[in-house]
Design a protein around this motif. Structure first.
Motif, PDB file in Angstrom:
ATOM      1  N   ASP A 160       0.833  -1.197   0.000  1.00 37.93           N
ATOM      2  CA  ASP A 160       0.000   0.000   0.000  1.00 37.93           C
ATOM      3  C   ASP A 160       0.872   1.252   0.000  1.00 37.93           C
ATOM      4  N   TYR A 161       0.306   2.373  -0.459  1.00 36.36           N
ATOM      5  CA  TYR A 161       0.999   3.653  -0.393  1.00 36.36           C
ATOM      6  C   TYR A 161       1.134   4.093   1.070  1.00 36.36           C
ATOM      7  N   HIS A 162       2.224   4.771   1.351  1.00 35.03           N
ATOM      8  CA  HIS A 162       2.378   5.360   2.683  1.00 35.03           C
ATOM      9  C   HIS A 162       1.540   6.640   2.750  1.00 35.03           C
ATOM     10  N   VAL A 163       0.878   6.854   3.886  1.00 32.56           N
ATOM     11  CA  VAL A 163       0.133   8.095   4.090  1.00 32.56           C
ATOM     12  C   VAL A 163       0.467   8.673   5.454  1.00 32.56           C
ATOM     13  N   ASP A 164       0.432   9.979   5.506  1.00 26.13           N
ATOM     14  CA  ASP A 164       0.560  10.708   6.765  1.00 26.13           C
ATOM     15  C   ASP A 164      -0.851  10.790   7.353  1.00 26.13           C
ATOM     16  N   GLU A 165      -1.103  10.010   8.391  1.00 24.63           N
ATOM     17  CA  GLU A 165      -2.460   9.888   8.915  1.00 24.63           C
ATOM     18  C   GLU A 165      -3.004  11.221   9.426  1.00 24.63           C
ATOM     19  N   THR A 166      -2.140  12.019  10.071  1.00 21.36           N
ATOM     20  CA  THR A 166      -2.597  13.315  10.584  1.00 21.36           C
ATOM     21  C   THR A 166      -2.976  14.232   9.439  1.00 21.36           C
ATOM     22  N   ARG A 167      -2.126  14.291   8.436  1.00 20.21           N
ATOM     23  CA  ARG A 167      -2.406  15.109   7.251  1.00 20.21           C
ATOM     24  C   ARG A 167      -3.682  14.624   6.562  1.00 20.21           C
ATOM     25  N   LEU A 168      -3.828  13.306   6.462  1.00 14.76           N
ATOM     26  CA  LEU A 168      -4.993  12.735   5.796  1.00 14.76           C
ATOM     27  C   LEU A 168      -6.281  13.116   6.520  1.00 14.76           C
ATOM     28  N   ALA A 169      -6.273  13.046   7.843  1.00 16.07           N
ATOM     29  CA  ALA A 169      -7.473  13.397   8.608  1.00 16.07           C
ATOM     30  C   ALA A 169      -7.851  14.855   8.399  1.00 16.07           C
ATOM     31  N   ASP A 170      -6.839  15.742   8.397  1.00 13.83           N
ATOM     32  CA  ASP A 170      -7.104  17.163   8.179  1.00 13.83           C
ATOM     33  C   ASP A 170      -7.686  17.407   6.793  1.00 13.83           C
ATOM     34  N   ASP A 171      -7.124  16.737   5.799  1.00 12.88           N
ATOM     35  CA  ASP A 171      -7.585  16.953   4.426  1.00 12.88           C
ATOM     36  C   ASP A 171      -8.986  16.379   4.205  1.00 12.88           C
ATOM     37  N   ILE A 172      -9.301  15.269   4.853  1.00 11.00           N
ATOM     38  CA  ILE A 172     -10.653  14.717   4.744  1.00 11.00           C
ATOM     39  C   ILE A 172     -11.663  15.687   5.349  1.00 11.00           C
ATOM     40  N   ASN A 173     -11.313  16.262   6.476  1.00  7.44           N
ATOM     41  CA  ASN A 173     -12.212  17.239   7.098  1.00  7.44           C
ATOM     42  C   ASN A 173     -12.440  18.430   6.179  1.00  7.44           C
ATOM     43  N   ARG A 174     -11.395  18.824   5.443  1.00 10.16           N
ATOM     44  CA  ARG A 174     -11.495  19.997   4.576  1.00 10.16           C
ATOM     45  C   ARG A 174     -12.269  19.674   3.290  1.00 10.16           C
ATOM     46  N   LEU A 175     -12.021  18.496   2.728  1.00 11.09           N
ATOM     47  CA  LEU A 175     -12.619  18.156   1.439  1.00 11.09           C
ATOM     48  C   LEU A 175     -14.038  17.597   1.560  1.00 11.09           C
ATOM     49  N   PHE A 176     -14.387  17.140   2.742  1.00 16.17           N
ATOM     50  CA  PHE A 176     -15.722  16.561   2.934  1.00 16.17           C
ATOM     51  C   PHE A 176     -16.444  17.296   4.068  1.00 16.17           C
ATOM     52  N   PRO A 177     -16.828  18.539   3.826  1.00 16.37           N
ATOM     53  CA  PRO A 177     -17.500  19.309   4.873  1.00 16.37           C
ATOM     54  C   PRO A 177     -18.860  18.733   5.258  1.00 16.37           C
ATOM     55  N   ASP A 178     -19.456  17.922   4.374  1.00 16.47           N
ATOM     56  CA  ASP A 178     -20.759  17.320   4.672  1.00 16.47           C
ATOM     57  C   ASP A 178     -20.618  15.860   5.096  1.00 16.47           C
ATOM     58  N   ARG A 179     -19.463  15.510   5.664  1.00 15.91           N
ATOM     59  CA  ARG A 179     -19.192  14.120   6.010  1.00 15.91           C
ATOM     60  C   ARG A 179     -20.119  13.565   7.092  1.00 15.91           C
ATOM     61  N   ASP A 180     -20.828  14.447   7.805  1.00 20.29           N
ATOM     62  CA  ASP A 180     -21.748  13.974   8.840  1.00 20.29           C
ATOM     63  C   ASP A 180     -23.102  13.554   8.266  1.00 20.29           C
ATOM     64  N   SER A 181     -23.361  13.912   7.010  1.00 18.38           N
ATOM     65  CA  SER A 181     -24.598  13.472   6.367  1.00 18.38           C
ATOM     66  C   SER A 181     -24.410  12.051   5.846  1.00 18.38           C
ATOM     67  N   GLU A 182     -25.512  11.376   5.537  1.00 17.96           N
ATOM     68  CA  GLU A 182     -25.418   9.984   5.081  1.00 17.96           C
ATOM     69  C   GLU A 182     -24.618   9.869   3.787  1.00 17.96           C
ATOM     70  N   LYS A 183     -24.945  10.707   2.807  1.00 15.23           N
ATOM     71  CA  LYS A 183     -24.248  10.660   1.529  1.00 15.23           C
ATOM     72  C   LYS A 183     -22.799  11.100   1.685  1.00 15.23           C
ATOM     73  N   GLY A 184     -22.584  12.193   2.417  1.00 16.19           N
ATOM     74  CA  GLY A 184     -21.232  12.698   2.616  1.00 16.19           C
ATOM     75  C   GLY A 184     -20.363  11.711   3.372  1.00 16.19           C
ATOM     76  N   SER A 185     -20.951  10.998   4.323  1.00 18.39           N
ATOM     77  CA  SER A 185     -20.200  10.004   5.088  1.00 18.39           C
ATOM     78  C   SER A 185     -19.738   8.860   4.188  1.00 18.39           C
ATOM     79  N   ASP A 186     -20.637   8.392   3.314  1.00 23.31           N
ATOM     80  CA  ASP A 186     -20.267   7.306   2.401  1.00 23.31           C
ATOM     81  C   ASP A 186     -19.117   7.729   1.490  1.00 23.31           C
TER      82      ASP A 186
END
Length: 217
Positions: free
Chosen positions: A144-170
C-alpha cells in the motif's frame, strides 16, 4: 448437415450483419476445408463483441438471444454444432490458436484464440484481458501507499464538509479507504457520488505529496 445451425440460417433470419458475415468468410479463407462450424463460431464471436461481450462461450451458445430486425421479437437456437466436435474443429483451424487461461499472450499470430474453457476470443481482446488481469494481480501484490495519517485526517475534514450526512459520510469513507491502496473499487448507483469520491480521493493522494496544493472544493 442442414439440421445444424449455420451462417446462412442467421443471415436468412436477418440476425447477422454484413460485417460479421465478412469476418467469418475471412476466417474461412485460412482453411477452406474447415467445417461450417468454424465460420459460424467466427461470425458469432464478432457478433458478441458488437454486443459488448469480450468472448463467445461455446458452452453458452444455446442461451444466446438474438433480437429480430425492426423489433419483431427475439429468437434462440437449439441446433448448435456438437460440443464434442466444435472445439476440436476450431483448434484444427490455422486461424485459431489454443491458449491457457494464464497465458500472457504477448506473441499471438492468429486472429482467434480458444481457451481451455471453450471460450473463443478475437486475439486482440484476449490480449487486452490478459494484460488487464496481469496489471490487477501486480497491483494487488504491491505494498500500500504510505500516508501521513494526521495530514490525511485534516484533508478529509477539509474536502468533505458534509461528512456527517449519510451521503457525505459514504463518500468520505470510500475516499479514505481507497487513498492508500494500489487497487480500489468504488461502487454505487446513479447520483451517489462516485465521481466526486474519486476526484477527492485523487486530491487526497496529491496532498500527501504536496501539502501546498489548494484542491477545488
Amino acid at each position: 448437415d442442414m439440421s445444424e445451425l449455420n451462417i446462412q440460417r442467421l443471415v436468412d433470419d436477418g440476425l447477422l450483419s454484413s460485417i460479421h458475415h465478412a469476418f467469418a468468410e475471412m476466417i474461412q479463407r485460412f482453411d477452406r476445408d474447415a467445417p461450417p462450424s468454424v465460420s459460424l463460431a467466427a461470425a458469432i464471436v464478432s457478433e458478441q463483441l458488437a454486443r459488448g461481450h469480450i468472448c463467445f462461450d461455446l458452452n453458452e451458445a444455446a442461451n444466446i438471444v438474438f433480437e429480430k430486425p425492426a423489433g419483431d421479437g427475439s429468437i434462440t437456437y437449439d441446433n448448435w454444432p456438437d460440443m464434442d466436435q466444435w472445439p476440436a474443429s476450431l483448434r484444427e483451424c490455422p486461424a485459431v490458436t489454443s491458449r491457457e487461461s494464464d497465458d500472457d499472450a504477448l506473441d499471438l499470430d492468429c486472429p482467434l484464440v480458444l481457451n481451455q474453457k471453450h471460450q473463443l476470443y478475437l486475439a486482440r481482446y484476449w490480449f487486452y484481458q490478459q494484460r488487464l488481469a496481469r496489471n490487477l494481480a501486480d497491483r494487488l501484490a504491491a505494498d500500500d501507499y504510505h500516508v501521513d495519517e494526521t495530514r490525511l485526517a485534516d484533508d478529509i475534514n477539509r474536502l468533505f464538509p458534509d461528512r456527517d450526512s449519510e451521503k457525505g459520510s459514504d463518500q468520505a469513507v470510500a475516499a479514505a479507504n481507497a487513498v492508500d491502496r494500489r487497487l480500489s473499487i468504488i461502487t454505487g448507483g446513479p447520483g451517489t457520488g462516485k465521481t466526486t469520491s474519486v476526484a477527492k480521493m485523487l486530491a487526497l493522494r496529491l496532498l500527501q505529496h504536496d501539502p501546498n496544493i489548494e484542491p477545488l472544493k
